[in-house]
Write a protein that holds these residues in place. Sequence first.
Motif, PDB file in Angstrom:
ATOM      1  N   PHE A  15      -3.316  11.249  13.938  1.00  0.00           N
ATOM      2  CA  PHE A  15      -3.740  10.508  12.438  1.00  0.00           C
ATOM      3  C   PHE A  15      -4.255  11.245  11.871  1.00  0.00           C
ATOM      4  O   PHE A  15      -4.275  10.764   9.998  1.00  0.00           O
ATOM      5  CB  PHE A  15      -3.352   9.177  12.625  1.00  0.00           C
ATOM      6  CG  PHE A  15      -1.708   8.736  13.087  1.00  0.00           C
ATOM      7  CD1 PHE A  15      -0.848   8.412  12.121  1.00  0.00           C
ATOM      8  CD2 PHE A  15      -1.674   8.476  14.371  1.00  0.00           C
ATOM      9  CE1 PHE A  15       0.325   7.672  12.790  1.00  0.00           C
ATOM     10  CE2 PHE A  15      -0.438   8.101  15.183  1.00  0.00           C
ATOM     11  CZ  PHE A  15       0.655   7.551  13.707  1.00  0.00           C
ATOM     12  N   TYR A  44       4.839   3.028   6.208  1.00  0.00           N
ATOM     13  CA  TYR A  44       3.645   3.651   6.166  1.00  0.00           C
ATOM     14  C   TYR A  44       4.423   5.182   6.354  1.00  0.00           C
ATOM     15  O   TYR A  44       3.102   5.851   6.179  1.00  0.00           O
ATOM     16  CB  TYR A  44       3.019   2.978   7.196  1.00  0.00           C
ATOM     17  CG  TYR A  44       2.926   1.854   6.539  1.00  0.00           C
ATOM     18  CD1 TYR A  44       1.355   1.765   5.627  1.00  0.00           C
ATOM     19  CD2 TYR A  44       3.335   0.416   7.625  1.00  0.00           C
ATOM     20  CE1 TYR A  44       1.333  -0.003   5.549  1.00  0.00           C
ATOM     21  CE2 TYR A  44       3.011  -0.527   7.341  1.00  0.00           C
ATOM     22  CZ  TYR A  44       2.015  -0.738   6.236  1.00  0.00           C
ATOM     23  OH  TYR A  44       2.042  -2.215   5.650  1.00  0.00           O
ATOM     24  N   MET A  45       5.354   5.576   7.345  1.00  0.00           N
ATOM     25  CA  MET A  45       5.375   6.659   7.469  1.00  0.00           C
ATOM     26  C   MET A  45       5.370   7.462   6.755  1.00  0.00           C
ATOM     27  O   MET A  45       6.137   8.765   6.368  1.00  0.00           O
ATOM     28  CB  MET A  45       6.516   6.483   8.870  1.00  0.00           C
ATOM     29  CG  MET A  45       5.598   6.173   9.841  1.00  0.00           C
ATOM     30  SD  MET A  45       4.574   7.638  10.682  1.00  0.00           S
ATOM     31  CE  MET A  45       4.154   6.871  12.128  1.00  0.00           C
ATOM     32  N   TYR A  73      -6.442   6.445   0.341  1.00  0.00           N
ATOM     33  CA  TYR A  73      -5.284   7.057   0.175  1.00  0.00           C
ATOM     34  C   TYR A  73      -5.314   7.120   2.413  1.00  0.00           C
ATOM     35  O   TYR A  73      -4.492   7.005   2.705  1.00  0.00           O
ATOM     36  CB  TYR A  73      -5.089   8.478   0.031  1.00  0.00           C
ATOM     37  CG  TYR A  73      -4.481   8.202  -2.000  1.00  0.00           C
ATOM     38  CD1 TYR A  73      -3.105   7.762  -2.228  1.00  0.00           C
ATOM     39  CD2 TYR A  73      -5.319   8.740  -1.971  1.00  0.00           C
ATOM     40  CE1 TYR A  73      -3.205   8.566  -3.893  1.00  0.00           C
ATOM     41  CE2 TYR A  73      -5.152   8.216  -3.488  1.00  0.00           C
ATOM     42  CZ  TYR A  73      -3.621   8.102  -4.019  1.00  0.00           C
ATOM     43  OH  TYR A  73      -3.587   8.477  -5.095  1.00  0.00           O
ATOM     44  N   LEU A  98       2.922  11.218   1.136  1.00  0.00           N
ATOM     45  CA  LEU A  98       1.365  12.089   0.803  1.00  0.00           C
ATOM     46  C   LEU A  98       0.925  13.303   1.124  1.00  0.00           C
ATOM     47  O   LEU A  98       0.523  14.600   0.553  1.00  0.00           O
ATOM     48  CB  LEU A  98       0.674  11.576   0.913  1.00  0.00           C
ATOM     49  CG  LEU A  98      -0.247   9.903   0.656  1.00  0.00           C
ATOM     50  CD1 LEU A  98      -0.985   9.697   2.871  1.00  0.00           C
ATOM     51  CD2 LEU A  98      -0.482   9.853  -0.522  1.00  0.00           C
ATOM     52  N   ILE A 136       1.372   4.415  -2.931  1.00  0.00           N
ATOM     53  CA  ILE A 136       1.316   5.890  -2.793  1.00  0.00           C
ATOM     54  C   ILE A 136       1.760   6.547  -3.273  1.00  0.00           C
ATOM     55  O   ILE A 136       2.342   7.032  -3.665  1.00  0.00           O
ATOM     56  CB  ILE A 136       0.984   5.820  -1.512  1.00  0.00           C
ATOM     57  CG1 ILE A 136      -0.527   5.501  -0.713  1.00  0.00           C
ATOM     58  CG2 ILE A 136       1.147   7.413  -0.931  1.00  0.00           C
ATOM     59  CD1 ILE A 136      -1.456   5.775   0.653  1.00  0.00           C
ATOM     60  N   LEU A 139       0.313  -0.998  -0.256  1.00  0.00           N
ATOM     61  CA  LEU A 139       0.027  -0.048   0.005  1.00  0.00           C
ATOM     62  C   LEU A 139       1.298   1.335   0.063  1.00  0.00           C
ATOM     63  O   LEU A 139       0.101   2.255  -0.818  1.00  0.00           O
ATOM     64  CB  LEU A 139      -0.561  -0.001   1.689  1.00  0.00           C
ATOM     65  CG  LEU A 139      -2.228  -1.581   0.582  1.00  0.00           C
ATOM     66  CD1 LEU A 139      -2.738  -1.388   2.703  1.00  0.00           C
ATOM     67  CD2 LEU A 139      -2.508  -0.719   0.001  1.00  0.00           C
ATOM     68  N   VAL A 193      -4.359   4.061   4.066  1.00  0.00           N
ATOM     69  CA  VAL A 193      -2.988   3.844   4.279  1.00  0.00           C
ATOM     70  C   VAL A 193      -2.250   4.936   5.530  1.00  0.00           C
ATOM     71  O   VAL A 193      -1.797   4.016   6.024  1.00  0.00           O
ATOM     72  CB  VAL A 193      -2.329   3.761   3.208  1.00  0.00           C
ATOM     73  CG1 VAL A 193      -0.700   3.626   3.354  1.00  0.00           C
ATOM     74  CG2 VAL A 193      -2.592   2.919   1.759  1.00  0.00           C
ATOM     75  N   ALA A 194      -2.838   6.187   5.403  1.00  0.00           N
ATOM     76  CA  ALA A 194      -2.733   6.716   7.093  1.00  0.00           C
ATOM     77  C   ALA A 194      -2.877   5.812   7.827  1.00  0.00           C
ATOM     78  O   ALA A 194      -2.176   6.101   8.549  1.00  0.00           O
ATOM     79  CB  ALA A 194      -3.496   8.328   6.117  1.00  0.00           C
ATOM     80  N   LEU A 200       3.778   8.329   4.264  1.00  0.00           N
ATOM     81  CA  LEU A 200       2.356   9.281   4.440  1.00  0.00           C
ATOM     82  C   LEU A 200       3.221  10.430   4.718  1.00  0.00           C
ATOM     83  O   LEU A 200       1.907  12.061   4.366  1.00  0.00           O
ATOM     84  CB  LEU A 200       2.217   9.339   6.205  1.00  0.00           C
ATOM     85  CG  LEU A 200       1.605   9.760   7.242  1.00  0.00           C
ATOM     86  CD1 LEU A 200      -0.160   9.454   6.740  1.00  0.00           C
ATOM     87  CD2 LEU A 200       1.456   9.340   8.658  1.00  0.00           C
ATOM     88  N   LEU A 244      -2.985   3.243   8.627  1.00  0.00           N
ATOM     89  CA  LEU A 244      -2.143   1.872   8.569  1.00  0.00           C
ATOM     90  C   LEU A 244      -1.431   2.169   9.024  1.00  0.00           C
ATOM     91  O   LEU A 244       0.125   1.233  10.086  1.00  0.00           O
ATOM     92  CB  LEU A 244      -2.154   1.110   7.214  1.00  0.00           C
ATOM     93  CG  LEU A 244      -3.178   0.232   6.800  1.00  0.00           C
ATOM     94  CD1 LEU A 244      -2.460  -0.560   5.565  1.00  0.00           C
ATOM     95  CD2 LEU A 244      -3.350  -1.216   8.342  1.00  0.00           C
ATOM     96  N   ALA A 245      -0.580   3.535   9.359  1.00  0.00           N
ATOM     97  CA  ALA A 245       0.571   3.956   9.780  1.00  0.00           C
ATOM     98  C   ALA A 245       0.236   4.249  10.823  1.00  0.00           C
ATOM     99  O   ALA A 245       1.254   3.885  11.925  1.00  0.00           O
ATOM    100  CB  ALA A 245       1.136   5.282   8.538  1.00  0.00           C
ATOM    101  N   PHE A 258      -1.311   5.681  -8.073  1.00  0.00           N
ATOM    102  CA  PHE A 258      -1.925   4.316  -8.422  1.00  0.00           C
ATOM    103  C   PHE A 258      -2.475   3.750  -9.331  1.00  0.00           C
ATOM    104  O   PHE A 258      -2.714   2.319  -9.150  1.00  0.00           O
ATOM    105  CB  PHE A 258      -3.576   4.229  -7.477  1.00  0.00           C
ATOM    106  CG  PHE A 258      -3.797   4.374  -6.247  1.00  0.00           C
ATOM    107  CD1 PHE A 258      -2.983   3.500  -5.653  1.00  0.00           C
ATOM    108  CD2 PHE A 258      -4.772   4.840  -5.133  1.00  0.00           C
ATOM    109  CE1 PHE A 258      -3.266   3.136  -3.816  1.00  0.00           C
ATOM    110  CE2 PHE A 258      -4.791   4.910  -4.440  1.00  0.00           C
ATOM    111  CZ  PHE A 258      -4.191   4.074  -3.692  1.00  0.00           C
ATOM    112  N   TRP A 297       6.835  -0.145  10.440  1.00  0.00           N
ATOM    113  CA  TRP A 297       6.202   1.235   9.903  1.00  0.00           C
ATOM    114  C   TRP A 297       6.418   2.284   9.493  1.00  0.00           C
ATOM    115  O   TRP A 297       5.626   3.098   9.113  1.00  0.00           O
ATOM    116  CB  TRP A 297       5.161   1.459  11.649  1.00  0.00           C
ATOM    117  CG  TRP A 297       6.397   2.019  12.676  1.00  0.00           C
ATOM    118  CD1 TRP A 297       6.906   1.287  13.532  1.00  0.00           C
ATOM    119  CD2 TRP A 297       7.218   3.272  12.589  1.00  0.00           C
ATOM    120  NE1 TRP A 297       7.752   2.209  14.552  1.00  0.00           N
ATOM    121  CE2 TRP A 297       8.314   3.139  13.626  1.00  0.00           C
ATOM    122  CE3 TRP A 297       7.654   4.487  11.980  1.00  0.00           C
ATOM    123  CZ2 TRP A 297       9.055   4.333  13.617  1.00  0.00           C
ATOM    124  CZ3 TRP A 297       8.557   5.009  12.166  1.00  0.00           C
ATOM    125  CH2 TRP A 297       9.195   5.060  13.297  1.00  0.00           C
TER     126      TRP A 297
END
Lengths: 318, 358
Positions: free
Chosen positions: B121, A295-296, B132, A302, A253, A249, B135-136, A299, B138-139, A257, A292
């Motif tokens: 978060f 994901y960070m 999207y 993003l 990102i 995922l 996913v945030a 994030l 999920l972080a 996509f 993690w």
Amino acid sequence: MDVLAMILVEPFARMAANPAFFVQVIWEGFVSGVLYALIALGFVLIFKASGVFNFAQGIMVVFAALTLVGLHEAGVPAWVAVALAVGVMYLLAVGIERVVLRPLVNQPDIILLMATIGLTRVLVGFGELLFGGEPKIMIANELGIPSGVWRIPLFDRVVIIKLIDLTAAIVAIAMVAGLGFFFSKTRIGRALRAVADDHQAALSVGISLEQIWVIVWFAAGIVALVTGIMWGARSDVSFALEIIALKALPVLILGGFTSIPGAIVGGLIIGIGEKVGEIYWGRLIGGGIESWLAYMIALVFLLFRPQGLFGEKIIERV
Amino acid sequence: MLYREAGQFKTTYAEDMAVFPIRQDRIGIAVILLVAYVGVPLFASSFALTSVLIPMLVLTLAAIGLNILTGYAGLISLGTGAFMGVGAYACFKLTTAFPEVNVLVWILASGFFAAAVGVVFGLPSLRIKGLYLAVATLAAQFFLQWCFVRIGWLTNYSSSGSIEAARRELFGIQITGPGASDVARYLCVLTLLVFLTWIASNIVHGRIGRKWMMVRDMDIAAELMGVRLLPTKLLAFAVSSYFCGVAGAMLLFFHYGSMESIAFNIDLSFQILFMIIIGGLGSLIGSYFGAAFIAALPIVIKFAPQLVGLELHSAHVDQATVMIVGALIIFFLIVEPHGLARLWQIGKQKLRVWPFPY
């Protein structure tokens, strides 16, 4: 100042002190990045052609690999088992299209996402019922995947490259090239892109939505099978892979996509970033940050570029 | 005939906008509360209380929390389990740091810590949404879970890495910790749930709830009409995480008694998500139905084959449960996207006009 030095100086000093080890870390990151990218590729295929965010791609990888190993255990020769596993993925694609997708045409994204989450559970339960929950060993030797290692001398030390990893990288590159060709040059590929752009317009020029969906889920199933073989050859085939597959995922990102090159670049960034971060910075805060960090990274990324590196800019109208 | 509302006139706006405008509904709620408070403690077995009702009620609260975020504000979250964990760990730290304060106060207060984390978060939600945002969250899920394991301070440096509910009393009766009676724990859970449902109901039926629904249905249109998106979305995250945090603290103190960080994993998040899908997105009663359904399903699957004389392996029961839940989610999404709550509504409508079809 000490803290700053620990964060900003010391890791780089360690990299410089042992460059061979650094190269080794990069290589490991590269390989896991390639595998993340392969899973992400399955997501992208389906998202591109149907706008469905396929949460089940991770479990499809597990399911495909388990089918292959399970068939082989039942006495089927390795390559026949591969063919049969491909057949099973086709049946799965047809089944998903009939049972899940067709009744859910024109539903909002969130409903389709949840449907694929439900699909994930069905496949988890079904897979465990058929093959049992314990990890299995991938039939790498029977499939002719080399198992040796290369030792490359570098800066007075040795960098170890497993041939399995090398194979995985080559297969992934070949697969991406093949898919790129398929999407841009073949008739079906163009039909897929048409469907992705506008379902109704595609329907009105005579493209069969049902057929396209089966094809695209079948393609994602084949990608899943290849990913499962490669991943299973490095570690065991087990349902734990499903959680690792969630790493795809953040890869998506980063890459956007809808972009196949994006999936690859995103995968490499996540894979390498994660390994380097874990080895050189992870121990500053207790280790285990691999779970993690991806994901960070996603994030933070993003916040600056919501559509991803290669994604199409999202334009919204009321 | 049961459900005739003739003769019930509404003469003020307040009456017209009441949550239960029909007298039979109000009587029904009173009866249900009476049964829950008096009947269940008198007649329910210990097994029913500890393994069915208490977890079911606690998970209902978590489902209400997630439903506020996903069902009302349209922001999908896969981090519910971690937010529940924040509540549980906050409550554990608070009760050990200030043992003289009543534990119920700390359970309610621990939600604020979860809310604060939830807001952090939720910050990306202005720029991103839908998949999207998933996913945030999920972080949040993986980062917080890592924190629970790695930060020893959170568990008071316990060697096992688990947190335990201390023995605490209310009105001289022990309500938490080892040795607390089932009925006492059940009544605490029930009271907290009823109280928080009442608060949630007031929030979602009011101005804030309307704003959330506007954002859910079309956020750009809502923005054009003067809804400020960031505060609205962050408030949804805060309120939702508050409820989840309280649910997490209750799970620790009233259900398990002792928990490890692994309990707050992504499976818990999914379980709560399934509850709101099956129960009904954007409906409080749906959270109740969904939680009851998901909590009761494994028990039914476990005991139903025995009734007809079949013996199932326990592993097969788990696998069958997983499969059936998955299939049911797909089934509900196709047949009734509004879930069990919608079926309940249809049933009530039928009763109102019975014996006529419309």
